[in-house]
Scaffold this motif. Structure first.
Motif, PDB file in Angstrom:
ATOM      1  N   MET A 310       0.809  -1.230   0.000  1.00  0.00           N
ATOM      2  CA  MET A 310       0.000   0.000   0.000  1.00  0.00           C
ATOM      3  C   MET A 310       0.841   1.278   0.000  1.00  0.00           C
ATOM      4  SD  MET A 310      -3.233  -1.276   2.331  1.00  0.00           S
ATOM      5  CE  MET A 310      -4.086   0.288   2.270  1.00  0.00           C
ATOM      6  N   PRO A 311       1.720   1.479   1.009  1.00  0.00           N
ATOM      7  CA  PRO A 311       2.526   2.720   0.972  1.00  0.00           C
ATOM      8  C   PRO A 311       3.486   2.745  -0.212  1.00  0.00           C
ATOM      9  CG  PRO A 311       3.284   1.257   2.735  1.00  0.00           C
ATOM     10  CD  PRO A 311       2.004   0.672   2.203  1.00  0.00           C
ATOM     11  N   GLN A 312       3.919   1.575  -0.680  1.00  0.00           N
ATOM     12  CA  GLN A 312       4.826   1.535  -1.828  1.00  0.00           C
ATOM     13  C   GLN A 312       4.104   1.981  -3.104  1.00  0.00           C
ATOM     14  OE1 GLN A 312       5.990  -2.588  -1.353  1.00  0.00           O
ATOM     15  NE2 GLN A 312       8.003  -2.012  -0.561  1.00  0.00           N
ATOM     16  N   THR A 313       2.816   1.678  -3.205  1.00  0.00           N
ATOM     17  CA  THR A 313       2.043   2.125  -4.372  1.00  0.00           C
ATOM     18  C   THR A 313       1.912   3.643  -4.360  1.00  0.00           C
ATOM     19  OG1 THR A 313       0.852   0.029  -4.322  1.00  0.00           O
ATOM     20  CG2 THR A 313      -0.109   1.773  -5.657  1.00  0.00           C
ATOM     21  N   GLU A 314       1.811   4.210  -3.175  1.00  0.00           N
ATOM     22  CA  GLU A 314       1.775   5.677  -3.090  1.00  0.00           C
ATOM     23  C   GLU A 314       3.094   6.264  -3.605  1.00  0.00           C
ATOM     24  OE1 GLU A 314       0.868   7.351   0.748  1.00  0.00           O
ATOM     25  OE2 GLU A 314       0.796   9.393  -0.070  1.00  0.00           O
ATOM     26  N   MET A 315       4.225   5.660  -3.199  1.00  0.00           N
ATOM     27  CA  MET A 315       5.534   6.134  -3.684  1.00  0.00           C
ATOM     28  C   MET A 315       5.607   6.031  -5.203  1.00  0.00           C
ATOM     29  SD  MET A 315       8.258   4.282  -1.150  1.00  0.00           S
ATOM     30  CE  MET A 315       7.781   3.923   0.534  1.00  0.00           C
ATOM     31  N   LEU A 316       5.053   4.944  -5.734  1.00  0.00           N
ATOM     32  CA  LEU A 316       5.084   4.715  -7.181  1.00  0.00           C
ATOM     33  C   LEU A 316       4.367   5.840  -7.926  1.00  0.00           C
ATOM     34  CD1 LEU A 316       3.869   3.302  -9.920  1.00  0.00           C
ATOM     35  CD2 LEU A 316       2.875   1.672  -8.372  1.00  0.00           C
ATOM     36  N   GLU A 318       3.714   8.826  -6.836  1.00  0.00           N
ATOM     37  CA  GLU A 318       4.406  10.089  -6.589  1.00  0.00           C
ATOM     38  C   GLU A 318       5.553  10.243  -7.600  1.00  0.00           C
ATOM     39  OE1 GLU A 318       6.982  11.863  -2.802  1.00  0.00           O
ATOM     40  OE2 GLU A 318       6.816   9.743  -3.165  1.00  0.00           O
ATOM     41  N   TYR A 319       6.381   9.207  -7.736  1.00  0.00           N
ATOM     42  CA  TYR A 319       7.532   9.265  -8.645  1.00  0.00           C
ATOM     43  C   TYR A 319       7.068   9.330 -10.108  1.00  0.00           C
ATOM     44  CZ  TYR A 319      12.115   8.244 -10.658  1.00  0.00           C
ATOM     45  OH  TYR A 319      13.286   8.317 -11.377  1.00  0.00           O
ATOM     46  N   ALA A 320       6.089   8.486 -10.444  1.00  0.00           N
ATOM     47  CA  ALA A 320       5.659   8.387 -11.843  1.00  0.00           C
ATOM     48  C   ALA A 320       5.033   9.695 -12.331  1.00  0.00           C
ATOM     49  CB  ALA A 320       4.684   7.233 -12.018  1.00  0.00           C
ATOM     50  N   SER A 321       4.206  10.326 -11.484  1.00  0.00           N
ATOM     51  CA  SER A 321       3.563  11.563 -11.911  1.00  0.00           C
ATOM     52  C   SER A 321       4.596  12.662 -12.135  1.00  0.00           C
ATOM     53  CB  SER A 321       2.522  12.015 -10.882  1.00  0.00           C
ATOM     54  OG  SER A 321       1.334  11.268 -11.073  1.00  0.00           O
ATOM     55  N   LYS A 322       5.696  12.599 -11.360  1.00  0.00           N
ATOM     56  CA  LYS A 322       6.732  13.619 -11.507  1.00  0.00           C
ATOM     57  C   LYS A 322       7.604  13.375 -12.744  1.00  0.00           C
ATOM     58  CE  LYS A 322      10.402  15.597  -8.730  1.00  0.00           C
ATOM     59  NZ  LYS A 322      11.296  15.212  -7.640  1.00  0.00           N
ATOM     60  N   HIS A 323       7.907  12.127 -13.031  1.00  0.00           N
ATOM     61  CA  HIS A 323       8.885  11.831 -14.082  1.00  0.00           C
ATOM     62  C   HIS A 323       8.304  11.354 -15.399  1.00  0.00           C
ATOM     63  CE1 HIS A 323      12.432  12.398 -11.547  1.00  0.00           C
ATOM     64  NE2 HIS A 323      11.658  11.948 -10.575  1.00  0.00           N
ATOM     65  N   ILE A 396      11.478   3.315 -11.109  1.00  0.00           N
ATOM     66  CA  ILE A 396      10.609   3.439  -9.934  1.00  0.00           C
ATOM     67  C   ILE A 396      11.036   2.465  -8.846  1.00  0.00           C
ATOM     68  CG2 ILE A 396       8.240   3.183  -9.101  1.00  0.00           C
ATOM     69  CD1 ILE A 396       7.367   4.164 -11.893  1.00  0.00           C
ATOM     70  N   MET A 397      11.413   1.246  -9.225  1.00  0.00           N
ATOM     71  CA  MET A 397      11.851   0.280  -8.216  1.00  0.00           C
ATOM     72  C   MET A 397      13.125   0.765  -7.532  1.00  0.00           C
ATOM     73  SD  MET A 397       9.579  -1.921  -7.748  1.00  0.00           S
ATOM     74  CE  MET A 397      10.470  -2.992  -6.611  1.00  0.00           C
ATOM     75  N   ASP A 398      14.034   1.380  -8.295  1.00  0.00           N
ATOM     76  CA  ASP A 398      15.238   1.972  -7.690  1.00  0.00           C
ATOM     77  C   ASP A 398      14.830   3.000  -6.642  1.00  0.00           C
ATOM     78  OD1 ASP A 398      16.957   0.520  -9.176  1.00  0.00           O
ATOM     79  OD2 ASP A 398      17.548   2.147 -10.551  1.00  0.00           O
ATOM     80  N   TYR A 399      13.859   3.838  -7.022  1.00  0.00           N
ATOM     81  CA  TYR A 399      13.403   4.895  -6.122  1.00  0.00           C
ATOM     82  C   TYR A 399      12.765   4.308  -4.867  1.00  0.00           C
ATOM     83  CZ  TYR A 399      10.432   8.669  -4.357  1.00  0.00           C
ATOM     84  OH  TYR A 399       9.810   9.580  -3.558  1.00  0.00           O
TER      85      TYR A 399
END
Ligand SMILES: [Zn+2]
Length: 637
Positions: A310-316, A318-323, A396-399
């Motif tokens: 769940m929290p990892q999907t939020e990180m995903l 966040e990163y994807a929308s930015k990059h 994204i996985m690196d992030y």
């Protein structure tokens, strides 16, 4: 090939513009931007009634179809994907005759019993209220129209259909290996896409999808104990409950004959998936940006990993929308179902009992960018979806891994620029002798393995290697420009390349001409290093047939590094320097020359090594010859 397509667009764009300009009397024509292309539009309204005992459902469908093409259409096509799950279907025959069948399929379709097969039967079809002639041919419904659909007009198709959900074989079906009752992908008669290349009424054989963007309004009537997740926003949460209500809201379930009617709406998507099970549990997470994430899985199965994801999907997100571009929907659902991981608009179906769920969730979610929102013809250009999703997943996985460990971003060095996503798989394929051009249609590869290493591996390498060609900063900029220029427009291989040409100012046509349309490979080597007084002469060699620009990094014995850069002459420019290290730009390399000589202004005795592309971003099939090293650590000190 790229050039032909380009000039075709240009002449068509000019023609369309001049027609428009004439009718409006606007005076002289200006050039029409190449990102404006006509596109069909669709509105689906569907109501289905599911019988969970027979696994059959009755459906009515209203389609409002707008013909934005310049052509009068005297026929239309629908996909009837469920019909693939019948003995003797093209999917069955293909699976039993290909040399490396998908382990999930093999001869399983051939062995399905009557109550296990899938079908979509058309009971009636009308165009603007009048019955039309149609014929079901395998997984395609061919519809002949007496009255063509005129350019610019909107028509109504009304259909009644009946379907049986197949036992889960591939992507869709009932009672999958983990016991999920319904993974409802490809479940409705779906209008094929018509674009500048004409109709795309591909038979369903194995893979990849292409559809018309539009709005979906879907009502699903099903046994009240079943919880549904999928594409679309639930419109009647208080009549449903099942965790869709917000805290403090009172649910008043509206049960009729033991069933609830779930009403979903999905704007601007080209497909609609849903999944249902009586043992699902449902968790929600609202991100800082207000995105609602839903997690739906079988109660008590692998709970620990479902909580972790769940929290990892939020990180995903966040990163994807930015990059990679801003996610345009307000919701995304990760749902247990299917037979691995599969992407759908605003959602994914993944098998839920695996060790970690985040890798597959990241990959499938990134399809929402490349399959869902950019929506290239994925059957024809699978690499623009699978490859780009794989490339994005690597980043994204690196992030996520860094963030989970509390590590900050590493300093940028010549060795760690970008990444080499997809290259190992691609290089393996290239050396196997089984490679086919990346331009091969996804269903028509000779081998499933060659398809995978091409679409995923070489497709990801297309992107990671482009960072080497134009520089990582241009790549980052280009990824966002590409998304903004082409979202909801079905870009093709030339369009994506043009986005990167525009941000980098470099000519890149050769890149697709070699890497997409041929199987020619890249192999460069340091051929010779010779001292001459205070200077060192170096000869580089192009061994493979595909030309590339060169980053040659010289490492001196004192530890300093220096980049010697040679662009390809046909790039008509140079990429910017990517690190703070000293860079010497040499004259361009004309691709016809198999070798290239240059001089280093220091004696050979100072040099520890000379290496082509230490970042590893270039998909060089033979790295053994990339580095020259002084083999005597003792003699020269
Ligand atoms: Zn994928």
């Amino acid at each position: 090939m790229t050039k032909k397509i380009g000039s075709y667009f240009l002449s068509m764009a000019l023609l369309m513009f001049s027609l428009q300009a004439c009718s409006q009397g606007n005076g002289p024509a200006a050039t029409k931007p190449d990102n404006e292309r006509w596109q069909q539009a669709i509105e689906y309204k569907m109501e289905i009634d599911m019988d969970v005992k027979t696994n059959r459902f009755q459906g009515v469908q209203n389609v409002k179809y707008t013909n934005n093409s310049p052509d009068a259409l005297d026929q239309v096509f629908y996909h009837l994907y469920f019909n693939a799950f019948q003995p003797g279907s093209m999917m069955d025959v293909r699976s039993r005759t290909i040399a490396d069948p998908d382990r999930r399929v093999r001869d399983r379709i051939f062995n399905l019993k009557e109550d296990e097969i899938g079908y979509q039967k058309i009971k009636s079809l009308k165009l603007n209220g009048k019955p039309v002639k149609y014929e079901v041919v395998g997984t395609v419904l061919e519809v002949q129209l007496d009255q063509p659909i005129a350019p610019g007009s909107t028509v109504d198709f009304d259909m009644e259909f009946e379907a049986q959900v197949p036992v889960q074989i591939r992507r869709t079906g009932r009672d999958n290996a983990e016991g999920v009752r319904y993974s409802m992908a490809q479940w409705f008669p779906k209008m094929a896409e018509y674009d500048y290349q004409g109709w795309h009424a591909d038979e369903y054989i194995g893979r990849e999808f292409y559809g018309v963007w539009g709005n979906f309004d879907v009502k699903i009537k099903i046994d009240k104990d079943y919880l549904i997740g999928g594409t679309g926003y639930l419109q009647n949460p208080l009549e449903i409950g099942h965790g869709y209500e917000n805290e403090g809201e009172t649910v008043n379930q509206k049960v009729e004959n033991g069933k609830l009617t779930w009403h979903f709406v999905a704007p601007n998507v080209h497909d609609f998936m849903w999944a249902a099970d009586p043992d699902y549990t449902h968790k929600k997470l609202t991100t800082k940006d207000g995105l609602e994430l839903h997690f739906i899985h079988k109660k008590g199965q692998n709970e620990e990993n479902w909580n972790k994801v769940m929290p990892q999907t939020e990180m995903l997100f966040e990163y994807a929308s930015k990059h990679f571009g801003k996610y345009p929907y307000k919701q995304f659902s990760v749902i247990q179902g299917g037979d691995g991981g599969m992407e759908y608009p605003m959602s994914t179906l993944i098998t839920g009992s695996r060790g970690s769920l985040i890798g597959v969730t990241v990959h499938e979610a990134m399809h929402d960018w490349y399959h869902g929102i950019l929506g290239s013809n994925e059957a024809l250009h699978p690499w623009m979806d699978e490859g780009f999703a794989s490339y994005a997943s690597t980043r994204i996985m690196d992030y996520i891994n860094r963030k989970t460990k509390g590590e900050s971003e590493p300093e940028v060095t010549l060795e760690n620029l970008g990444n080499n996503s997809g290259q190992r798989s691609y290089v393996g394929l290239s050396k196997s002798g089984r490679e086919e051009p990346l331009s091969t249609h996804s269903d028509h590869y000779n081998l499933n393995g060659a398809y995978s290493s091409s679409a995923y591996g070489k497709g990801a390498a297309w992107m990671s290697q482009l960072g080497y060609v134009i520089g990582e900063k241009n790549l980052d900029k280009g990824l966002l420009t590409y998304f903004e220029d082409w979202k909801f427009k079905h870009p093709n291989p030339n369009d994506v390349l043009r986005s990167f040409e525009k941000v980098s100012g470099l000519e890149l046509d050769w890149y697709n001409e070699y890497f997409v349309y041929t199987t020619k490979s890249i192999d460069y080597g340091v051929k010779e290093v010779k001292g001459e007084g205070n200077k060192t002469n170096v000869t580089l060699e192009r061994v493979g047939m595909m030309p590339m620009p060169m980053d040659v990094v010289v490492t001196y014995k004192d530890g300093t590094k220096e980049v010697h850069y040679m662009a390809l002459r046909m790039m008509r420019g140079e990429k910017p320097a990517e690190t703070q290290d000293k860079r010497i730009v040499h004259p361009d390399w004309a691709w016809v020359s198999p070798t290239y000589d240059f001089t280093i202004d220091r004696p050979m005795a100072d040099i520890a090594s000379i290496e082509i592309d230490p970042s590893g971003r270039m998909a060089d099939v033979e790295r053994g010859n990339n580095k020259w090293e002084v083999n005597s650590l003792k003699t020269n000190k």
